[in-house]
Design a protein around this motif. Sequence first.
Motif, mmCIF file in Angstrom:
data_model
loop_
_atom_site.group_PDB
_atom_site.id
_atom_site.type_symbol
_atom_site.label_atom_id
_atom_site.label_comp_id
_atom_site.label_asym_id
_atom_site.label_seq_id
_atom_site.Cartn_x
_atom_site.Cartn_y
_atom_site.Cartn_z
ATOM 1 N N ALA A 210 5.382 53.933 54.637
ATOM 2 C CA ALA A 210 6.571 54.680 55.060
ATOM 3 C C ALA A 210 7.046 55.483 53.855
ATOM 4 C CB ALA A 210 7.666 53.722 55.506
ATOM 5 N N VAL A 211 7.529 56.690 54.103
ATOM 6 C CA VAL A 211 8.132 57.488 53.029
ATOM 7 C C VAL A 211 9.566 57.806 53.447
ATOM 8 C CG1 VAL A 211 8.044 59.644 51.708
ATOM 9 C CG2 VAL A 211 5.919 58.486 52.304
ATOM 10 N N LEU A 212 10.482 57.571 52.531
ATOM 11 C CA LEU A 212 11.902 57.819 52.821
ATOM 12 C C LEU A 212 12.506 58.661 51.716
ATOM 13 C CD1 LEU A 212 12.951 54.171 53.642
ATOM 14 C CD2 LEU A 212 12.617 56.016 55.250
ATOM 15 N N GLY A 213 13.551 59.398 52.068
ATOM 16 C CA GLY A 213 14.275 60.143 51.042
ATOM 17 C C GLY A 213 15.426 59.282 50.533
ATOM 18 N N VAL A 214 15.479 59.051 49.235
ATOM 19 C CA VAL A 214 16.591 58.259 48.705
ATOM 20 C C VAL A 214 17.459 59.159 47.820
ATOM 21 C CG1 VAL A 214 15.194 56.155 48.762
ATOM 22 C CG2 VAL A 214 15.454 57.379 46.614
ATOM 23 N N THR B 209 17.787 51.152 57.369
ATOM 24 C CA THR B 209 18.171 49.968 56.593
ATOM 25 C C THR B 209 17.520 50.015 55.204
ATOM 26 O OG1 THR B 209 18.124 48.832 58.714
ATOM 27 C CG2 THR B 209 18.339 47.454 56.755
ATOM 28 N N ILE B 210 16.254 50.383 55.152
ATOM 29 C CA ILE B 210 15.577 50.461 53.843
ATOM 30 C C ILE B 210 16.310 51.478 52.963
ATOM 31 C CG2 ILE B 210 13.411 50.904 52.613
ATOM 32 C CD1 ILE B 210 11.882 50.460 55.191
ATOM 33 N N GLN B 211 16.652 52.596 53.589
ATOM 34 C CA GLN B 211 17.316 53.663 52.835
ATOM 35 C C GLN B 211 18.644 53.193 52.249
ATOM 36 O OE1 GLN B 211 17.077 57.185 55.049
ATOM 37 N NE2 GLN B 211 17.839 58.472 53.397
ATOM 38 N N LYS B 212 19.390 52.461 53.047
ATOM 39 C CA LYS B 212 20.692 51.979 52.561
ATOM 40 C C LYS B 212 20.496 51.031 51.384
ATOM 41 C CE LYS B 212 23.972 52.823 56.152
ATOM 42 N NZ LYS B 212 23.335 53.069 57.466
ATOM 43 N N ILE B 213 19.476 50.178 51.462
ATOM 44 C CA ILE B 213 19.225 49.249 50.347
ATOM 45 C C ILE B 213 18.871 50.061 49.095
ATOM 46 C CG2 ILE B 213 17.744 47.366 49.519
ATOM 47 C CD1 ILE B 213 17.423 46.478 52.432
ATOM 48 N N ALA B 214 18.007 51.062 49.281
ATOM 49 C CA ALA B 214 17.599 51.882 48.126
ATOM 50 C C ALA B 214 18.791 52.618 47.528
ATOM 51 C CB ALA B 214 16.521 52.873 48.555
ATOM 52 N N ASP B 215 19.721 53.034 48.377
ATOM 53 C CA ASP B 215 20.874 53.802 47.904
ATOM 54 C C ASP B 215 22.065 52.919 47.534
ATOM 55 O OD1 ASP B 215 19.400 56.050 48.349
ATOM 56 O OD2 ASP B 215 20.328 56.542 50.272
ATOM 57 N N ASN B 216 21.841 51.615 47.464
ATOM 58 C CA ASN B 216 22.901 50.659 47.100
ATOM 59 C C ASN B 216 24.088 50.707 48.042
ATOM 60 O OD1 ASN B 216 21.435 50.110 44.667
ATOM 61 N ND2 ASN B 216 22.295 52.019 43.857
ATOM 62 N N LYS B 217 23.810 50.966 49.294
ATOM 63 C CA LYS B 217 24.921 51.023 50.263
ATOM 64 C C LYS B 217 24.926 49.744 51.090
ATOM 65 C CE LYS B 217 25.173 55.990 50.618
ATOM 66 N NZ LYS B 217 24.234 57.029 51.006
ATOM 67 N N ASP B 218 26.097 49.366 51.532
ATOM 68 C CA ASP B 218 26.158 48.203 52.412
ATOM 69 C C ASP B 218 25.442 48.534 53.713
ATOM 70 O OD1 ASP B 218 27.582 47.032 50.475
ATOM 71 O OD2 ASP B 218 29.547 47.321 51.418
ATOM 72 N N PHE B 219 24.818 47.527 54.296
ATOM 73 C CA PHE B 219 24.077 47.786 55.527
ATOM 74 C C PHE B 219 24.262 46.637 56.511
ATOM 75 C CE2 PHE B 219 21.375 45.421 52.677
ATOM 76 C CZ PHE B 219 20.773 44.468 53.483
ATOM 77 N N LYS B 220 24.033 46.980 57.761
ATOM 78 C CA LYS B 220 24.094 45.954 58.806
ATOM 79 C C LYS B 220 22.683 45.451 59.022
ATOM 80 C CE LYS B 220 27.915 47.566 61.603
ATOM 81 N NZ LYS B 220 28.277 48.389 62.734
ATOM 82 N N VAL B 221 22.515 44.154 59.116
ATOM 83 C CA VAL B 221 21.191 43.647 59.477
ATOM 84 C C VAL B 221 21.051 43.895 60.978
ATOM 85 C CG1 VAL B 221 19.689 41.633 59.580
ATOM 86 C CG2 VAL B 221 21.307 41.894 57.687
#
Length: 640
Positions: free
Chosen positions: A527-531, A596-608
């Motif tokens: 997977a490739v994501l923009g962070v 969800t992956i993106q939020k973790i990479a961006d240090n943002k809170d996320f919902k499981v």
Amino acid sequence: MTNPYEKAFQRSINDPEGFWGEAAEDIVWTKRWDKVLDGSNLPFYRWFVGGQLNTCYNALDHHVASGRAEQPALIYDSPVTQTIKTYTYRQLRDETALFAGALKALGVAKGDRVIIYMPMIPEAAIAMLACARIGAVHSVVFGGFAANELATRINDAKPKVIVSASCGIEAQRVIAYKGLLDGAIEMAQAKPQRCIILQRSALECELTPERDIDWRAAVASAQPADCVPVAATDPLYILYTSGTTGEPKGVVRDNGGHAVALKWSMKAIYNVDAGEVYWAASDVGWVVGHSYIVYAPLLKGCTTVLFEGKPVGTPDAGVFWRVIAQHKVCTMFTAPTAFRAIKREDPDGKLIKDHDLSNFRALFLAGERLDPDTLKWARKQLNVPVIDHWWQTETGWAIAANCMGLHAYPVKEGSPTKPAPGWNLQVLDPETRETVKPGEIGALVVQLPLPPGSLPTLWNNDRRYIESYLAEFPGYYKTADAGFIDEDGYAYVMTRTDDIINVAGHRLSTGAMEEVLSDHPDVAECAVLGVDDDLKGQVPVGFLVLKAGLRRSEEEITAEVIKMVRDRIGPVAAFKKATVVKRLPKTRSGKILRGTIQKIADNKDFKVPATIDDPTILGEIEAALSTIGLAKARSKPIAS
Ligand code: COA
Ligand code: AMP
């Protein structure tokens, strides 16, 4: 009381034929149009049907004939080669006519395609205008793309001739173009008949016998070519842009609507008059370069600046101020990333103080979201209006802007202000397709017809045009951006709804990068994501699940995929980070949980997400990200 913007906007929506018919009076036509707007072949619309004109005539010859012959048309400012060269309208016309003659001598005629793969040198603009002069269709390919990307474009456009240069000059290195060009032609099924190569002294190249011709030799033996009238609806150029697959989309621009809208936009949006100096610090390989380095300022009779350099490092973070002062630039256009780069090197704006910016009136930014910090910093340092405006390769000019020549609205942070005249912007619920309330986020769409200058279709691919832009919301053009319009009518552009990311103002497809990664023999899934990135806005990051039983080191494999993306898409992808994970987090139905992956990479809170297959994978993702310097501050899962 309605202000001039509101008046123009309302008329453009209620009476588009009257509005744009009036704007078209400012263009020189060899044959007047029969109909301003033709909607007889829906869902396609055509502007100025029956009309004939020549875009190059309007951009050059017309000004030579009407008193601007000795006015500078183009200033080439190249800190990387220590060159400043000015072309008057007469000189630019003459050089363009000669190069058009050289193309003609190679058999290039109306409707033939010419690919231009060149760095930021005047010859790139000359080649574009020369194509327009003889009715050939140019397709400029950005120099930061790899041979493979060039080959895809050659196959789609099937050019008779390719125009290139021996090298491009970046801040840190010289880029040999010839190897990339040869590699692309070898890969492509459609072969050009000839190539014209401009030799640059920084790095000359060997010409391929029988196929290549030296630019200077071609021009020396050429006869100047006259302007050929073309239909308003004939294509002026094709510009490829990232789509949701590895196949780029060939955005078509017509001649008539484009000339009308772009000339009109110079005053209405940028508040710039003929004779003034306008500078778009972008690259001719992007739509900003097409519209606002080459066509619009020249159609208007301005002086355009063509800058071969970077905002920092050529030689320093003061170069933008030097160019503005030295050439008396009144209005500048660039991407926010350029200002972030300058701010990082010169946070207190010390280098600005050395320059006289008294002619400078406004800074326009586009290409990516304008973050409030950059907006405030630029405004404080420059003490002029800083205007965000929103547009796309497809639209050719701004969908939303603070139209400075009509009415200057107060700036609201995070908003490119209001829809520009011609753009009936709406926000629809993606599920119900109904208009949402002010302030609610939805799909940003434009009610048809789109104004002149926007894409009539994709090159040789009406079906993809309909599928990509018109099918999802019948009667509307889908921008693929999500956002909202507030109570005051200000638009806000929040995020793309597809896999496109914006890296230093450059539009890239993560899907295309995933296609490259999947080709690695050891990669089972990816997977490739923009962070988030402080400088470039976003950067791509790759996640690799490797095939079972491999004995190779993870570092070796990630280095290989990084090289593959650079080789196949190009350095501009800025794909420098990839990490190996055991599994990708997915929903129970198998969809990768990208958000969800993106939020973790961006240090943002996320919902499981409630639908997650195995929540323990999220911890593994966080650990993998920390090995490449991301997810530093722990993101907190919040209740789902
Ligand atoms: N030809 C060949 N290579 C190119 C290139 C070109 N025309 N343009 C960029 N590249 C290369 C760069 O050299 C760099 O290579 P590297 O990985 O070896 O360092 C890579 O592509 C990424 O380039 P870029 O995105 O420009 O990053 P950068 O770190 O060199 O510079 C900025 C960052 C912000 C200074 C730069 O992106 C910039 O000036 N942006 C201005 C905004 C802009 O032009 N936007 C276009 C739309 S308006
Ligand atoms: P491009 O086709 O390369 O010009 O990229 C177009 C995309 O860039 C848009 O669809 C947006 O996602 C983004 N974009 C351009 N300008 C802006 C802006 N002013 N604000 C937010 N996003 C923008």
